[in-house]
Design a protein around this motif. Structure first.
Motif, PDB file in Angstrom:
ATOM      1  N   ALA A  16       0.836  -1.215   0.000  1.00 31.69           N
ATOM      2  CA  ALA A  16       0.000   0.000   0.000  1.00 31.69           C
ATOM      3  C   ALA A  16       0.867   1.259   0.000  1.00 31.69           C
ATOM      4  CB  ALA A  16      -0.925  -0.009   1.215  1.00 31.69           C
ATOM      5  N   GLU A  17       1.972   1.219   0.735  1.00 32.36           N
ATOM      6  CA  GLU A  17       2.862   2.395   0.774  1.00 32.36           C
ATOM      7  C   GLU A  17       3.566   2.570  -0.578  1.00 32.36           C
ATOM      8  OE1 GLU A  17       2.788   4.438   3.257  1.00 32.36           O
ATOM      9  OE2 GLU A  17       1.878   3.228   4.824  1.00 32.36           O
ATOM     10  N   MET A  18       3.955   1.446  -1.195  1.00 30.94           N
ATOM     11  CA  MET A  18       4.570   1.524  -2.523  1.00 30.94           C
ATOM     12  C   MET A  18       3.553   2.062  -3.536  1.00 30.94           C
ATOM     13  SD  MET A  18       7.724   0.589  -2.200  1.00 30.94           S
ATOM     14  CE  MET A  18       8.309   0.303  -3.846  1.00 30.94           C
ATOM     15  N   GLU A  49       8.543  10.357   0.536  1.00 29.06           N
ATOM     16  CA  GLU A  49       8.047  10.062   1.880  1.00 29.06           C
ATOM     17  C   GLU A  49       7.359   8.691   1.924  1.00 29.06           C
ATOM     18  OE1 GLU A  49       6.726  13.490   4.437  1.00 29.06           O
ATOM     19  OE2 GLU A  49       4.845  12.448   4.169  1.00 29.06           O
ATOM     20  N   GLU A  50       6.585   8.386   0.882  1.00 33.45           N
ATOM     21  CA  GLU A  50       5.899   7.084   0.852  1.00 33.45           C
ATOM     22  C   GLU A  50       6.888   5.923   0.693  1.00 33.45           C
ATOM     23  OE1 GLU A  50       3.031   6.911   1.864  1.00 33.45           O
ATOM     24  OE2 GLU A  50       2.204   8.886   1.499  1.00 33.45           O
ATOM     25  N   LEU A  51       7.946   6.161  -0.076  1.00 37.65           N
ATOM     26  CA  LEU A  51       8.987   5.125  -0.184  1.00 37.65           C
ATOM     27  C   LEU A  51       9.624   4.896   1.186  1.00 37.65           C
ATOM     28  CD1 LEU A  51      10.946   5.878  -3.487  1.00 37.65           C
ATOM     29  CD2 LEU A  51       9.590   3.854  -2.953  1.00 37.65           C
ATOM     30  N   PHE A  52       9.841   6.002   1.895  1.00 35.76           N
ATOM     31  CA  PHE A  52      10.386   5.926   3.250  1.00 35.76           C
ATOM     32  C   PHE A  52       9.462   5.103   4.160  1.00 35.76           C
ATOM     33  CE2 PHE A  52      10.098   8.303   7.410  1.00 35.76           C
ATOM     34  CZ  PHE A  52      11.203   7.710   8.005  1.00 35.76           C
ATOM     35  N   HIS A  53       8.137   5.330   4.033  1.00 37.52           N
ATOM     36  CA  HIS A  53       7.183   4.555   4.833  1.00 37.52           C
ATOM     37  C   HIS A  53       7.303   3.065   4.510  1.00 37.52           C
ATOM     38  CE1 HIS A  53       4.276   8.261   5.257  1.00 37.52           C
ATOM     39  NE2 HIS A  53       5.411   8.413   5.907  1.00 37.52           N
ATOM     40  N   ALA A  54       7.363   2.764   3.200  1.00 37.90           N
ATOM     41  CA  ALA A  54       7.456   1.355   2.785  1.00 37.90           C
ATOM     42  C   ALA A  54       8.715   0.706   3.368  1.00 37.90           C
ATOM     43  CB  ALA A  54       7.459   1.249   1.258  1.00 37.90           C
ATOM     44  N   HIS A  93      -7.341   9.537  -0.320  1.00 31.59           N
ATOM     45  CA  HIS A  93      -6.396   8.422  -0.251  1.00 31.59           C
ATOM     46  C   HIS A  93      -5.757   8.330   1.140  1.00 31.59           C
ATOM     47  CE1 HIS A  93      -3.558   5.451  -1.709  1.00 31.59           C
ATOM     48  NE2 HIS A  93      -2.586   6.153  -1.160  1.00 31.59           N
ATOM     49  N   GLU A  94      -5.344   9.474   1.673  1.00 37.86           N
ATOM     50  CA  GLU A  94      -4.693   9.462   2.990  1.00 37.86           C
ATOM     51  C   GLU A  94      -5.666   9.046   4.095  1.00 37.86           C
ATOM     52  OE1 GLU A  94      -1.636   9.431   3.721  1.00 37.86           O
ATOM     53  OE2 GLU A  94      -0.832   9.970   1.768  1.00 37.86           O
ATOM     54  N   ARG A  95      -6.948   9.421   3.943  1.00 36.97           N
ATOM     55  CA  ARG A  95      -7.951   8.966   4.929  1.00 36.97           C
ATOM     56  C   ARG A  95      -8.082   7.447   4.878  1.00 36.97           C
ATOM     57  NH1 ARG A  95     -12.161  13.916   3.793  1.00 36.97           N
ATOM     58  NH2 ARG A  95     -11.320  15.338   5.359  1.00 36.97           N
ATOM     59  N   MET A  96      -7.987   6.896   3.672  1.00 38.01           N
ATOM     60  CA  MET A  96      -8.054   5.437   3.533  1.00 38.01           C
ATOM     61  C   MET A  96      -6.820   4.783   4.178  1.00 38.01           C
ATOM     62  SD  MET A  96      -7.987   3.226   0.083  1.00 38.01           S
ATOM     63  CE  MET A  96      -6.210   3.319   0.133  1.00 38.01           C
ATOM     64  N   VAL A  97      -5.647   5.413   3.972  1.00 36.14           N
ATOM     65  CA  VAL A  97      -4.416   4.869   4.586  1.00 36.14           C
ATOM     66  C   VAL A  97      -4.526   4.929   6.116  1.00 36.14           C
ATOM     67  CG1 VAL A  97      -1.907   5.170   4.838  1.00 36.14           C
ATOM     68  CG2 VAL A  97      -2.971   5.437   2.586  1.00 36.14           C
ATOM     69  N   THR A  98      -5.113   6.005   6.629  1.00 40.10           N
ATOM     70  CA  THR A  98      -5.318   6.106   8.082  1.00 40.10           C
ATOM     71  C   THR A  98      -6.159   4.927   8.573  1.00 40.10           C
ATOM     72  OG1 THR A  98      -5.188   8.516   7.996  1.00 40.10           O
ATOM     73  CG2 THR A  98      -6.264   7.567   9.933  1.00 40.10           C
ATOM     74  N   GLU A 126       1.878  10.128  12.101  1.00 40.34           N
ATOM     75  CA  GLU A 126       2.200  10.566  10.739  1.00 40.34           C
ATOM     76  C   GLU A 126       0.924  10.816   9.932  1.00 40.34           C
ATOM     77  OE1 GLU A 126       4.869  11.473   9.381  1.00 40.34           O
ATOM     78  OE2 GLU A 126       4.671  11.177   7.220  1.00 40.34           O
ATOM     79  N   GLN A 127      -0.075   9.950  10.113  1.00 43.74           N
ATOM     80  CA  GLN A 127      -1.307  10.103   9.337  1.00 43.74           C
ATOM     81  C   GLN A 127      -2.064  11.380   9.708  1.00 43.74           C
ATOM     82  OE1 GLN A 127      -0.326   7.839   6.757  1.00 43.74           O
ATOM     83  NE2 GLN A 127      -2.421   8.504   6.473  1.00 43.74           N
ATOM     84  N   VAL A 128      -1.931  11.820  10.953  1.00 44.79           N
ATOM     85  CA  VAL A 128      -2.569  13.088  11.348  1.00 44.79           C
ATOM     86  C   VAL A 128      -1.962  14.210  10.506  1.00 44.79           C
ATOM     87  CG1 VAL A 128      -2.890  14.749  13.239  1.00 44.79           C
ATOM     88  CG2 VAL A 128      -3.058  12.288  13.693  1.00 44.79           C
ATOM     89  N   GLU A 129      -0.635  14.192  10.376  1.00 42.38           N
ATOM     90  CA  GLU A 129       0.074  15.203   9.567  1.00 42.38           C
ATOM     91  C   GLU A 129      -0.293  15.102   8.092  1.00 42.38           C
ATOM     92  OE1 GLU A 129       4.351  15.667   9.608  1.00 42.38           O
ATOM     93  OE2 GLU A 129       4.306  15.373  11.777  1.00 42.38           O
ATOM     94  N   GLU A 130      -0.333  13.875   7.591  1.00 41.56           N
ATOM     95  CA  GLU A 130      -0.623  13.648   6.166  1.00 41.56           C
ATOM     96  C   GLU A 130      -2.001  14.220   5.801  1.00 41.56           C
ATOM     97  OE1 GLU A 130       1.713  12.682   4.102  1.00 41.56           O
ATOM     98  OE2 GLU A 130       1.915  10.513   4.127  1.00 41.56           O
ATOM     99  N   GLU A 131      -2.996  13.920   6.630  1.00 39.34           N
ATOM    100  CA  GLU A 131      -4.351  14.410   6.348  1.00 39.34           C
ATOM    101  C   GLU A 131      -4.403  15.929   6.490  1.00 39.34           C
ATOM    102  OE1 GLU A 131      -7.766  12.527   8.040  1.00 39.34           O
ATOM    103  OE2 GLU A 131      -6.809  10.556   8.037  1.00 39.34           O
TER     104      GLU A 131
HETATM  105 FE1  FEO Z   1       2.298   6.411   3.921  1.00 36.05          FE
HETATM  106 FE2  FEO Z   1       0.823   8.995   3.055  1.00 36.05          FE
HETATM  107  O1  FEO Z   1       0.856   7.465   4.092  1.00 36.05           O
END
Ligand code: FEO
Length: 171
Positions: A16-18, A49-54, A93-98, A126-131
């Motif tokens: 999902a992060e990829m 940032e998403e690659l970093f999450h993955a 999308h970010e709400r779904m990731v949350t 992190e998801q709070v920031e992303e949203e």
């Molecule tokens: Fe990896 Fe934007 O959530």
């Protein structure tokens, strides 16, 4: 050692992060195609940032003595009607990731996997920031509407974003 159920769920989150990174790369290309290079720059930050999450998930699975299994990354959308449509897509999308992260926390609690639960807290914050960051840009674009000079000002603001990949030890 990770339990099988948790291992499978974390592997799915790597995918999902990829996918998020792939989607944002497609959005970056959209912005480049309409010469909004500041927004394209902001998207490049998201891609990294998403690659970093993955990689953060990848490293954790390995640290817990489990095997990472990489899946197919599905094709992302390629076209949007406007910059606002892109940022509304990002927010959705970010709400779904949350929701996905929250489901992982629920699973960690159910499995009594305290290490994974603790690891996931970084992503909860992190998801709070992303949203919040996507939501702020959506609000600005709604205020801007069809005002081209406002759009260029926002583009210039987003051109300033710099994402630096944290050192390997902090991933
Ligand atoms: Fe990896 Fe934007 O959530």
């Amino acid at each position: 050692m990770l339990k099988k159920k948790m291992q499978k769920a974390l592997n799915e989150q790597i995918n999902a992060e990829m996918y998020s990174s792939y989607l944002y790369l497609s959005m970056e290309s959209y912005f480049r195609s309409i010469s909004l290079v500041g927004m394209a720059n902001w998207m490049r930050g998201q891609v990294q940032e998403e690659l970093f999450h993955a990689i953060k998930f990848y490293n954790f699975v390995g640290e817990r003595g489990a095997r990472v299994e990489l899946g197919t990354i599905r094709k992302p959308e390629a076209d949007w009607a406007s910059p606002l449509a892109v940022f509304e897509h990002i927010l959705k999308h970010e709400r779904m990731v949350t929701d996905m992260i929250n489901n992982l926390v629920d699973l960690a609690i159910a499995e009594k996997d305290h290490a994974t639960r603790n690891f996931l807290q970084w992503f909860v914050a992190e998801q709070v920031e992303e949203e919040a960051s996507a939501g702020e840009i959506v609000d600005k674009l709604k205020l801007i509407k069809n005002d081209t000079s406002g759009l260029f000002l926002l583009d210039a603001e987003l051109a300033k974003r710099v994402f630096t990949m944290p050192p390997q030890g902090e991933v």
